[in-house]
Design an enzyme around this catalytic site. Sequence first.
Site, short mmCIF file in Angstrom:
data_model
loop_
_atom_site.label_atom_id
_atom_site.label_comp_id
_atom_site.label_asym_id
_atom_site.label_seq_id
_atom_site.Cartn_x
_atom_site.Cartn_y
_atom_site.Cartn_z
N ALA A 45 5.61 -7.27 -3.38
CA ALA A 45 4.27 -7.09 -3.96
C ALA A 45 4.46 -6.46 -5.33
CB ALA A 45 3.42 -6.20 -3.06
N THR A 91 1.81 2.42 -7.89
CA THR A 91 2.49 1.56 -6.95
C THR A 91 1.46 0.92 -6.03
OG1 THR A 91 4.36 1.45 -5.38
CG2 THR A 91 3.00 3.44 -5.32
N ASN A 92 1.87 0.33 -4.93
CA ASN A 92 0.92 -0.26 -3.99
C ASN A 92 1.43 -0.03 -2.57
OD1 ASN A 92 2.51 -2.69 -3.05
ND2 ASN A 92 2.46 -3.09 -5.26
N ARG A 93 0.67 -0.50 -1.59
CA ARG A 93 0.92 -0.14 -0.20
C ARG A 93 1.84 -1.11 0.54
NH1 ARG A 93 -2.88 3.86 1.38
NH2 ARG A 93 -2.55 3.33 3.55
N SER A 94 2.54 -1.98 -0.17
CA SER A 94 3.48 -2.87 0.50
C SER A 94 4.54 -2.04 1.24
CB SER A 94 4.17 -3.77 -0.52
OG SER A 94 5.27 -4.43 0.08
#
Length: 220
Positions: free
Chosen positions: A96, A29-32
């Site tokens: 994102a 995943t990502n940090r959005s």
Amino acid sequence: FQPKRLAGRHVLITAGPTFEAIDPVRGITNRSSGKMGFAIARAAREAGAQVTLVAGPVALPTPRGVQRVNVQSALDMQRAVQASADAADVFIAAAAVADWRPATEAGQKIKKDGSGAVPALAFVENPDILAGVAASARAQSGALYCVGFAAESHDLLAHAQAKRARKGVPLLVGNIGPDTFGLDHNALLLVDAQGARELPRADKLSLARALVAEIAQRLG
Ligand code: C5P
């Protein structure tokens, strides 16, 4: 007093990260944080729109009066967007979306075998949800107004202009960085056919309200 500038309009918004599964317990995943997209959903609702918010995995509360669809992966998000796009007047892609997903999702948890060997992950590219919607007949005819976001570390104006052309959207919104992920403040650069205009640094809800006003103005 805030005029209901989007009364009678349906606004579709994506927000947050996506989660791309590796196996039943792991993923990428990502940090959005989803904060900007959720603020836009709230602002659009305040402006009188019917709002559908397609949200990746975030713990944020649903803004009052907003219809929320929770998704995990980019493919899930694309399906949810396609299910609502035909009824929408505005599409704002604030999510994102992960650029890549593991080529296969293991059906069972991948186990350590004790030998020290590590799994090799292969990736495939995710579909570009925004570009797909922007290429649709309704978007091309102007019936569906598409707005994209860009987060860049440098040369924001040039990258935002290039991204606007590549995605085929009338309005591209640049995050004036360097990195606003998770923060409550931001500044935005609005890039359209007329040029670029800055929405100066403010809390994300104030920026969202200003952005929604700008979009309402462009809808006429
Ligand atoms: O290409 P890039 O990821 O920088 O583009 C960002 C914009 O495109 C954002 O509006 C984002 O929500 C959207 N996007 C998308 N689907 C993807 C990748 C990006 O809708 N797979």
